[in-house]
Design an enzyme around this catalytic site. Structure first.
Site, short mmCIF file in Angstrom:
data_model
loop_
_atom_site.label_atom_id
_atom_site.label_comp_id
_atom_site.label_asym_id
_atom_site.label_seq_id
_atom_site.Cartn_x
_atom_site.Cartn_y
_atom_site.Cartn_z
N GLY A 44 -55.81 5.07 0.51
CA GLY A 44 -56.15 3.94 1.39
C GLY A 44 -55.37 3.93 2.68
O GLY A 44 -55.07 2.88 3.20
N SER A 50 -46.69 -6.18 -5.78
CA SER A 50 -46.87 -7.42 -5.02
C SER A 50 -45.99 -8.48 -5.64
O SER A 50 -45.70 -8.43 -6.85
CB SER A 50 -48.33 -7.85 -5.11
OG SER A 50 -48.44 -9.23 -4.84
N GLY A 109 -54.91 -1.48 7.34
CA GLY A 109 -53.78 -2.33 6.98
C GLY A 109 -52.45 -1.60 6.85
O GLY A 109 -52.07 -0.79 7.71
N ILE A 110 -51.74 -1.87 5.77
CA ILE A 110 -50.40 -1.33 5.56
C ILE A 110 -50.44 0.20 5.48
O ILE A 110 -49.62 0.88 6.09
CB ILE A 110 -49.80 -1.92 4.25
CG1 ILE A 110 -49.73 -3.45 4.36
CG2 ILE A 110 -48.43 -1.33 3.96
CD1 ILE A 110 -49.35 -4.16 3.05
N GLY A 111 -51.42 0.72 4.75
CA GLY A 111 -51.52 2.17 4.57
C GLY A 111 -51.71 2.92 5.88
O GLY A 111 -51.15 4.00 6.09
N TYR A 154 -55.53 -9.84 -10.40
CA TYR A 154 -54.76 -9.11 -9.38
C TYR A 154 -53.30 -8.98 -9.83
O TYR A 154 -52.71 -7.92 -9.77
CB TYR A 154 -54.87 -9.86 -8.05
CG TYR A 154 -54.12 -9.21 -6.90
CD1 TYR A 154 -54.72 -8.20 -6.16
CD2 TYR A 154 -52.83 -9.61 -6.56
CE1 TYR A 154 -54.05 -7.61 -5.10
CE2 TYR A 154 -52.15 -9.02 -5.50
CZ TYR A 154 -52.77 -8.03 -4.77
OH TYR A 154 -52.09 -7.44 -3.73
N1 LIG Z 1 -51.67 -7.84 2.48
C1 LIG Z 1 -50.81 -8.41 1.66
O1 LIG Z 1 -50.37 -9.55 1.88
C2 LIG Z 1 -50.32 -7.67 0.45
C3 LIG Z 1 -49.34 -8.27 -0.35
C4 LIG Z 1 -48.88 -7.59 -1.48
C5 LIG Z 1 -49.40 -6.35 -1.79
N2 LIG Z 1 -50.36 -5.79 -1.00
C6 LIG Z 1 -50.86 -4.46 -1.38
O2 LIG Z 1 -50.77 -3.58 -0.28
C7 LIG Z 1 -51.73 -2.52 -0.45
C8 LIG Z 1 -52.48 -2.29 0.86
O3 LIG Z 1 -53.25 -3.42 1.15
P1 LIG Z 1 -53.58 -3.97 2.62
O4 LIG Z 1 -53.08 -5.35 2.65
O5 LIG Z 1 -53.14 -3.00 3.61
O6 LIG Z 1 -55.19 -4.07 2.51
P2 LIG Z 1 -56.38 -3.33 3.27
O7 LIG Z 1 -56.19 -3.41 4.74
O8 LIG Z 1 -57.61 -3.92 2.69
O9 LIG Z 1 -56.24 -1.81 2.82
C9 LIG Z 1 -56.60 -1.38 1.54
C10 LIG Z 1 -56.86 0.10 1.54
O10 LIG Z 1 -57.26 0.52 0.23
C11 LIG Z 1 -58.45 1.28 0.33
N3 LIG Z 1 -59.30 1.16 -0.85
C12 LIG Z 1 -59.96 0.06 -1.28
N4 LIG Z 1 -60.68 0.35 -2.38
C13 LIG Z 1 -60.48 1.65 -2.65
C14 LIG Z 1 -60.97 2.54 -3.67
N5 LIG Z 1 -61.85 2.15 -4.61
N6 LIG Z 1 -60.54 3.82 -3.63
C15 LIG Z 1 -59.68 4.25 -2.68
N7 LIG Z 1 -59.21 3.47 -1.70
C16 LIG Z 1 -59.60 2.17 -1.69
C17 LIG Z 1 -59.16 0.72 1.54
O11 LIG Z 1 -60.10 1.67 1.99
P3 LIG Z 1 -61.33 1.20 2.96
O12 LIG Z 1 -60.72 1.16 4.32
O13 LIG Z 1 -62.36 2.25 2.82
O14 LIG Z 1 -61.79 -0.12 2.45
C18 LIG Z 1 -58.00 0.50 2.49
O15 LIG Z 1 -57.63 1.69 3.15
C19 LIG Z 1 -52.62 -2.95 -1.62
O16 LIG Z 1 -52.21 -2.26 -2.78
C20 LIG Z 1 -52.32 -4.43 -1.76
O17 LIG Z 1 -52.52 -4.89 -3.06
C21 LIG Z 1 -50.82 -6.42 0.12
#
Ligand SMILES: NC(=O)c1ccc[n+]([C@@H]2O[C@H](COP(=O)([O-])OP(=O)(O)OC[C@H]3O[C@@H](n4cnc5c(N)ncnc54)[C@H](OP(=O)(O)O)[C@@H]3O)[C@@H](O)[C@H]2O)c1
Ligand SMILES: *[C@@H]1O[C@H](CO)[C@@H](O)[C@H](O)[C@H]1NC(C)=O
Ligand SMILES: *[C@@H]1O[C@H](CO)[C@@H](O)[C@H](O)[C@H]1NC(C)=O
Length: 329
Positions: A44, A176, A48-50, A201
């Site tokens: 991913g 998280s 976002g973070i990734g 979650y």
């Molecule tokens: N944001 C927060 O406040 C927060 C807090 C705690 C933990 N987290 C964790 O941080 C991590 C990154 O999240 P983010 O906030 O950066 O969200 P995000 O912007 O939605 O990014 C999520 C990434 O995961 C990919 N993804 C989704 N479904 C997938 C699948 N089936 N197979 C492979 N890749 C997949 C997405 O790909 P696409 O671009 O193709 O959709 C995207 O690149 C997650 O594990 C999340 O649980 C986030």
């Protein structure tokens, strides 16, 4: 009128104080480490973070592979990273909601790469729904946890091969703060029909921490370290899974009141590159510092039970596990 003005002013002051507090307490990775010659995989890494993690690794000179289920997303991310860092990255399709896609992806990596130094288990979904995948596993649990479980084990031989005592290979899991709400009722992890969706979650995120514990034990002596972290509240589009309007508002508020994606990426980068962080395993980080996850996340019995249930659900045979964990030491 005065009352409204006073309320507005108070609100603004609170927002500003909170924002300053958040920015001050947000850990920043200070390591200057270069990653030339190293290979880093960010699941991913397209949003976002990734995406921020991928940019950072690219700037440090690593060969970066990002992976998500949508080609367009991936190509788009490649362009953004190239534009902002001047470095080329590789995009590969990976759908963590499909065990077959994970196996194909891992086989491709094993065939095309001769090393893997960093595995960043970042991909995750919020709460798009409560349903089964084709593999008969709860969708959120599979993307956030079971999928990464399988992927990690399949890539272990390559991680081990690339590791040395002075330069351990590193696995980083994105947990998280919500893991605190996670339940350890292992038999029920695969079910659907949650009445309280956040629990789903939370469970997936607690599992990631429990696994730190178990995998780090199984990897003792291998020069592969595995650590997890919680990014805090980060303004990304993960909140859009609730619904786009609410999601956009939460994302905006999270960005100004809490963290931007770049802030949220710091702890992950720290665990992946910092020299001292490379010396610990099975640990949990927050704001670039060691912290403790909740107590049951370190329970040996629960961790072992989860390991066994996970291998069953992702259909890994004992022979395979033996091969991935012990075969290449
Ligand atoms: N944001 C927060 O406040 C927060 C807090 C705690 C933990 N987290 C964790 O941080 C991590 C990154 O999240 P983010 O906030 O950066 O969200 P995000 O912007 O939605 O990014 C999520 C990434 O995961 C990919 N993804 C989704 N479904 C997938 C699948 N089936 N197979 C492979 N890749 C997949 C997405 O790909 P696409 O671009 O193709 O959709 C995207 O690149 C997650 O594990 C999340 O649980 C986030
Ligand atoms: C997950 O649970 C459902 C419902 O209990 C069941 O039908 C399914 O077979 C289980 N999946 C696996 C992989 O065991
Ligand atoms: C990270 O996740 C993998 C796969 O789910 C698991 O094997 C490992 O123990 C986890 N480690 C941490 C630190 O959460």
């Amino acid at each position: 009128m005065n009352y409204i003005l006073a309320t507005l002013a108070t609100f603004t002051v609170i927002v500003v104080i909170n924002a300053v507090y958040q920015k001050l307490t947000n850990g920043v990775c200070k390591s200057k480490k270069k990653l030339g010659g190293k290979v880093a995989l960010v699941t991913g890494g397209t949003s976002g973070i990734g995406l921020e993690i991928a940019k950072d690794f690219a700037r440090r000179g690593a060969k970066v592979i990002v992976a998500c289920p949508f080609k367009e997303e991936g190509e788009n991310a490649k362009t953004i990273i190239m534009k902002e860092t001047g470095h080329e990255v590789v995009f590969k399709l990976l759908d963590l909601a499909s065990l077959k896609s994970i196996r194909d992806f891992a086989a491709d990596i094993m065939k095309t790469e001769d090393r893997l130094d960093i595995l960043m288990n970042n991909a995750g979904v919020g709460l798009p729904g409560d349903f089964y995948t084709q593999d008969k596993i709860n969708f959120v649990m599979q993307v956030n946890y079971f999928g990464h479980f399988l992927l990690t084990l399949l890539l272990l031989p390559l991680l081990k091969k690339s590791a040395s005592k002075s330069e351990p290979s590193r696995i980083v899991n994105t947990s998280s703060g919500l893991h605190l709400l996670g339940s350890t009722n292992i038999e029920k992890l695969n079910r659907t029909g949650y009445w309280y969706k956040l629990q789903l979650y939370s469970n997936s995120k607690l599992c990631l921490v429990l696994f730190a514990h178990e995998l780090s034990k199984r990897l003792k002596g291998s020069n592969v370290v595995v650590n997890g972290f919680e990014p805090g509240i980060v303004g990304t589009r993960i909140f859009n899974s609730l619904n786009v309007v609410t999601g956009t508002i939460i994302t905006f508020l999270a960005k100004i009141l809490f963290k931007t994606a770049r802030d949220g990426a710091q702890t992950a980068i720290h665990i992946a590159v910092d020299d001292a962080a490379g010396k610990v395993s099975g640990q949990h980080f927050k704001d670039c510092e060691l912290t403790r996850a909740k107590k049951s996340a370190y329970d040996d019995v629960i961790a072992k039970k989860l390991w066994e249930e996970s291998t069953r659900l992702v259909k890994l045979s004992n022979d395979e596990i033996e091969k991935y964990i012990n075969g290449f030491q």
